[in-house]
Design a protein around this motif. Structure first.
Motif, PDB file in Angstrom:
ATOM      1  N   ALA A  97      -0.212 -40.822   4.294  1.00  0.00           N
ATOM      2  CA  ALA A  97      -0.878 -39.565   4.667  1.00  0.00           C
ATOM      3  C   ALA A  97       0.120 -38.526   5.174  1.00  0.00           C
ATOM      4  O   ALA A  97       0.039 -37.335   4.832  1.00  0.00           O
ATOM      5  CB  ALA A  97      -1.955 -39.835   5.708  1.00  0.00           C
ATOM      6  N   ARG A  98       1.059 -38.965   5.982  1.00  0.00           N
ATOM      7  CA  ARG A  98       2.015 -38.014   6.563  1.00  0.00           C
ATOM      8  C   ARG A  98       2.827 -37.307   5.481  1.00  0.00           C
ATOM      9  O   ARG A  98       2.975 -36.071   5.511  1.00  0.00           O
ATOM     10  CB  ARG A  98       2.937 -38.777   7.518  1.00  0.00           C
ATOM     11  N   ASN A  99       3.337 -38.058   4.519  1.00  0.00           N
ATOM     12  CA  ASN A  99       4.130 -37.454   3.443  1.00  0.00           C
ATOM     13  C   ASN A  99       3.275 -36.593   2.525  1.00  0.00           C
ATOM     14  O   ASN A  99       3.706 -35.510   2.089  1.00  0.00           O
ATOM     15  CB  ASN A  99       4.823 -38.546   2.635  1.00  0.00           C
ATOM     16  N   LEU A 100       2.056 -37.074   2.213  1.00  0.00           N
ATOM     17  CA  LEU A 100       1.179 -36.310   1.328  1.00  0.00           C
ATOM     18  C   LEU A 100       0.764 -34.993   1.970  1.00  0.00           C
ATOM     19  O   LEU A 100       0.715 -33.950   1.300  1.00  0.00           O
ATOM     20  CB  LEU A 100      -0.058 -37.145   0.980  1.00  0.00           C
ATOM     21  N   ILE A 101       0.473 -35.032   3.270  1.00  0.00           N
ATOM     22  CA  ILE A 101       0.106 -33.800   3.974  1.00  0.00           C
ATOM     23  C   ILE A 101       1.291 -32.846   4.021  1.00  0.00           C
ATOM     24  O   ILE A 101       1.137 -31.615   3.898  1.00  0.00           O
ATOM     25  CB  ILE A 101      -0.403 -34.127   5.391  1.00  0.00           C
ATOM     26  N   GLY A 102       2.492 -33.390   4.184  1.00  0.00           N
ATOM     27  CA  GLY A 102       3.686 -32.548   4.186  1.00  0.00           C
ATOM     28  C   GLY A 102       3.858 -31.812   2.876  1.00  0.00           C
ATOM     29  O   GLY A 102       4.133 -30.596   2.857  1.00  0.00           O
ATOM     30  N   VAL A 103       3.688 -32.513   1.759  1.00  0.00           N
ATOM     31  CA  VAL A 103       3.813 -31.860   0.454  1.00  0.00           C
ATOM     32  C   VAL A 103       2.679 -30.857   0.246  1.00  0.00           C
ATOM     33  O   VAL A 103       2.896 -29.773  -0.314  1.00  0.00           O
ATOM     34  CB  VAL A 103       3.821 -32.908  -0.676  1.00  0.00           C
ATOM     35  N   ALA A 104       1.465 -31.204   0.714  1.00  0.00           N
ATOM     36  CA  ALA A 104       0.340 -30.268   0.599  1.00  0.00           C
ATOM     37  C   ALA A 104       0.604 -28.998   1.403  1.00  0.00           C
ATOM     38  O   ALA A 104       0.231 -27.892   0.979  1.00  0.00           O
ATOM     39  CB  ALA A 104      -0.946 -30.940   1.074  1.00  0.00           C
ATOM     40  N   THR A 105       1.254 -29.141   2.546  1.00  0.00           N
ATOM     41  CA  THR A 105       1.601 -27.966   3.354  1.00  0.00           C
ATOM     42  C   THR A 105       2.592 -27.075   2.611  1.00  0.00           C
ATOM     43  O   THR A 105       2.446 -25.843   2.582  1.00  0.00           O
ATOM     44  CB  THR A 105       2.201 -28.413   4.702  1.00  0.00           C
ATOM     45  N   VAL A 106       3.589 -27.695   2.003  1.00  0.00           N
ATOM     46  CA  VAL A 106       4.549 -26.930   1.198  1.00  0.00           C
ATOM     47  C   VAL A 106       3.833 -26.225   0.053  1.00  0.00           C
ATOM     48  O   VAL A 106       4.097 -25.042  -0.241  1.00  0.00           O
ATOM     49  CB  VAL A 106       5.660 -27.858   0.664  1.00  0.00           C
ATOM     50  N   PHE A 107       2.892 -26.927  -0.592  1.00  0.00           N
ATOM     51  CA  PHE A 107       2.128 -26.334  -1.689  1.00  0.00           C
ATOM     52  C   PHE A 107       1.357 -25.104  -1.205  1.00  0.00           C
ATOM     53  O   PHE A 107       1.349 -24.062  -1.871  1.00  0.00           O
ATOM     54  CB  PHE A 107       1.166 -27.364  -2.264  1.00  0.00           C
ATOM     55  N   GLY A 108       0.705 -25.225  -0.040  1.00  0.00           N
ATOM     56  CA  GLY A 108      -0.056 -24.094   0.490  1.00  0.00           C
ATOM     57  C   GLY A 108       0.832 -22.909   0.822  1.00  0.00           C
ATOM     58  O   GLY A 108       0.473 -21.745   0.542  1.00  0.00           O
ATOM     59  N   ILE A 109       2.011 -23.179   1.406  1.00  0.00           N
ATOM     60  CA  ILE A 109       2.936 -22.090   1.749  1.00  0.00           C
ATOM     61  C   ILE A 109       3.423 -21.390   0.482  1.00  0.00           C
ATOM     62  O   ILE A 109       3.441 -20.148   0.393  1.00  0.00           O
ATOM     63  CB  ILE A 109       4.118 -22.648   2.561  1.00  0.00           C
ATOM     64  N   VAL A 110       3.827 -22.190  -0.506  1.00  0.00           N
ATOM     65  CA  VAL A 110       4.307 -21.616  -1.763  1.00  0.00           C
ATOM     66  C   VAL A 110       3.188 -20.842  -2.452  1.00  0.00           C
ATOM     67  O   VAL A 110       3.406 -19.744  -2.986  1.00  0.00           O
ATOM     68  CB  VAL A 110       4.846 -22.722  -2.685  1.00  0.00           C
ATOM     69  N   LEU A 111       1.978 -21.403  -2.433  1.00  0.00           N
ATOM     70  CA  LEU A 111       0.840 -20.744  -3.074  1.00  0.00           C
ATOM     71  C   LEU A 111       0.591 -19.360  -2.491  1.00  0.00           C
ATOM     72  O   LEU A 111       0.453 -18.373  -3.228  1.00  0.00           O
ATOM     73  CB  LEU A 111      -0.410 -21.620  -2.918  1.00  0.00           C
ATOM     74  N   PHE A 112       0.545 -19.265  -1.155  1.00  0.00           N
ATOM     75  CA  PHE A 112       0.275 -17.959  -0.545  1.00  0.00           C
ATOM     76  C   PHE A 112       1.443 -17.007  -0.758  1.00  0.00           C
ATOM     77  O   PHE A 112       1.244 -15.818  -1.048  1.00  0.00           O
ATOM     78  CB  PHE A 112       0.009 -18.124   0.956  1.00  0.00           C
ATOM     79  N   GLY A 113       2.677 -17.528  -0.627  1.00  0.00           N
ATOM     80  CA  GLY A 113       3.836 -16.662  -0.829  1.00  0.00           C
ATOM     81  C   GLY A 113       3.907 -16.117  -2.239  1.00  0.00           C
ATOM     82  O   GLY A 113       4.229 -14.938  -2.456  1.00  0.00           O
ATOM     83  N   VAL A 114       3.603 -16.950  -3.218  1.00  0.00           N
ATOM     84  CA  VAL A 114       3.622 -16.518  -4.618  1.00  0.00           C
ATOM     85  C   VAL A 114       2.521 -15.498  -4.883  1.00  0.00           C
ATOM     86  O   VAL A 114       2.731 -14.492  -5.579  1.00  0.00           O
ATOM     87  CB  VAL A 114       3.463 -17.746  -5.545  1.00  0.00           C
ATOM     88  N   ALA A 115       1.318 -15.745  -4.329  1.00  0.00           N
ATOM     89  CA  ALA A 115       0.227 -14.788  -4.510  1.00  0.00           C
ATOM     90  C   ALA A 115       0.576 -13.441  -3.886  1.00  0.00           C
ATOM     91  O   ALA A 115       0.290 -12.381  -4.463  1.00  0.00           O
ATOM     92  CB  ALA A 115      -1.053 -15.349  -3.885  1.00  0.00           C
ATOM     93  N   LEU A 116       1.203 -13.467  -2.724  1.00  0.00           N
ATOM     94  CA  LEU A 116       1.623 -12.226  -2.070  1.00  0.00           C
ATOM     95  C   LEU A 116       2.651 -11.485  -2.917  1.00  0.00           C
ATOM     96  O   LEU A 116       2.544 -10.263  -3.125  1.00  0.00           O
ATOM     97  CB  LEU A 116       2.191 -12.550  -0.688  1.00  0.00           C
TER      98      LEU A 116
END
Length: 355
Positions: free
Chosen positions: A126-145
Motif C-alpha cells: 500500500a505504501r509504495n502504491l500510494i506513493g506512485v498514485a501521489t506522483v500520478f496525481g501531481i503530474v496529472l494536475f501539473g500537465v493539465a495546468l
C-alpha cells in the motif's frame, strides 16, 4: 454432529452456473428475441436461482447447527445472490428484472483464492502504491495546468479550463489517445510527448510493484507449505532451523494420483523421494509398501546405477523430491541424515535377491 444433507456446490459447478445465468441475462437484452426464447431463458434463470436458494438454506441450517465452515463474507454473497433477484422480481418492472441477476458475478469470487491473495498484496504494498498514485496525481494536475496555459487561446472549446485540460491529461498519461483533444501548438505537442513518456514510466512502476508483491507473496506461501511438508517427515524433525531452511529450499512438493508410476526400473536416477502422505508400492519379487516418513530412490543417487525397481502410488501420495545436486548438498550439511540414507540404501541392497 450435523446430519443434514449436503448441497454444497463445488467451485467449478458454481462458475458454470454463474456463467450460464450471465449468458442468459445478456441474451435477454436482445431486442428481437422471440417470446418463447425469452420464456426459456427466464426459466433457466429461475432454475439457477432455485439452486442458489436451496444451497443458501442448507448452509444457514448447518451454521445454526454449529457448522462454521463457511465464513460470513461468503454467506453474505450467497444471501445477495438470492435476495437481489427476488427483490427485482417483486419490485422492478419486467424489462429490467433479469439485469439484477448480474449479482451472480460475485458467486465464483467466494471460492476464489486469488482475491484474498490480491488483498494481502495490496495491503503489503500500500505504501509504495500510494506513493506512485501521489506522483500520478501531481503530474496529472501539473500537465493539465500546462496544457491549459499553452492551448487555451488556440482551442478554448477543449482546453478552456483546467478540468477540460485534465481529461486530455488523463487520456495522454494513460497513453490511450482517444484523439478527441489534440494540442495544435508546437509547445503543446512537445508537452504531449513528454506526458506520454511519463505515463509509461508511472504505469511501469505500478506494474513492477504489483509483480514484485505477487512474487514475494506466492514465494512466502510456497515456503510455508513446503516447511509444513518437510516438518512432517520424521527424518528432518531433529534438524536445526538453519539446516531445515536449506532443506525446504531444496525439496520440491509433488502430488501423485493413485496408480501412477513415480519411477521405473532401469531409468536413470536423478532424484529421490520422501513420502509425506499416502502409500507407495515398490515392485520387487516381494513387493514392499512404504508409508508416511519413508523415502525411496536414494540408491540410484548413491551408486549412480539405474533404478532397481518400479515404484507406483498405491493411494494419492504427497511427495517431496530431492534432486541429485541437492542430495549432495544435504549430505554435506547434514552428515547424520546422509548416514541414515546410506545405511538404509545398503540394507535394501543387501536384502535384494542376487542375480
Amino acid at each position: 454432529m450435523s446430519v443434514l444433507p449436503s448441497l454444497r456446490i463445488c467451485a467449478p459447478l458454481n462458475a458454470v452456473l454463474a456463467a450460464t445465468g450471465l449468458v442468459a441475462v445478456a441474451a435477454l437484452t436482445t431486442p428481437d428475441m422471440s417470446g418463447r426464447s425469452r420464456l426459456a431463458l427466464a426459466a433457466v434463470l429461475a432454475v439457477i436461482w432455485g439452486i442458489y436458494l436451496l444451497e443458501l438454506a442448507e448452509k444457514l441450517l448447518r451454521r445454526r447447527a454449529g457448522d462454521v465452515r463457511d465464513r460470513t463474507p461468503a454467506i453474505a454473497i450467497d444471501v445477495l445472490a438470492v435476495l437481489v433477484p427476488l427483490a427485482a422480481f417483486l419490485l422492478v418492472g419486467t424489462p429490467d428484472r433479469s439485469l439484477y441477476c448480474a449479482v451472480w458475478l460475485l458467486k465464483p469470487l467466494r471460492d476464489s483464492t486469488f482475491f484474498p491473495l490480491l488483498g494481502r498484496i495490496l495491503t503489503n504494498e500500500a505504501r509504495n502504491l500510494i506513493g506512485v498514485a501521489t506522483v500520478f496525481g501531481i503530474v496529472l494536475f501539473g500537465v493539465a495546468l500546462a496544457a491549459y496555459v499553452i492551448e487555451r487561446d488556440v482551442q478554448p472549446q477543449k482546453f478552456g479550463s483546467i478540468p477540460q485540460a485534465m481529461w486530455w491529461a488523463v487520456v495522454t498519461l494513460s497513453t490511450t489517445g482517444y484523439g478527441d483533444a489534440i494540442p495544435e501548438s508546437f509547445a503543446g505537442r512537445v508537452l504531449a510527448g513528454a506526458v506520454m513518456m511519463s505515463g509509461i514510466g508511472i504505469f511501469a512502476l505500478w506494474a513492477g510493484i504489483l509483480a514484485t508483491g505477487f512474487y514475494q507473496e506466492v514465494r512466502r506461501e510456497d515456503f510455508v507449505r513446503n516447511w509444513q511438508l518437510v516438518a512432517a517427515v520424521p527424518l528432518f524433525q531433529k534438524l536445526g532451523p538453519a539446516t531445515l531452511v536449506e532443506i525446504v529450499r531444496a525439496l520440491r512438493p509433488r502430488i501423485v494420483p493413485a496408480g501412477a508410476v513415480i519411477c521405473r526400473k532401469g531409468e536413470t536416477g536423478d532424484q529421490m523421494f520422501f513420502v509425506v502422505e499416502g502409500r507407495v508400492s515398490v515392485a520387487t519379487p516381494n513387493p514392499v509398501e512404504l508409508g508416511p516418513g519413508a523415502f525411496f530412490g536414494e540408491m540410484a543417487l548413491i551408486t549412480g546405477e539405474p533404478r532397481s525397481a518400479t515404484v507406483s502410488a498405491t493411494t494419492v501420495v504427497s511427495l517431496l523430491s530431492l534432486h541429485s545436486a541437492d542430495f549432495q548438498m544435504l549430505c554435506s550439511s547434514s552428515p547424520e541424515i546422509a548416514e541414515i540414507i546410506r545405511k538404509t540404501a545398503l540394507e535394501r541392497r543387501g536384502a535384494a535377491p542376487k542375480g
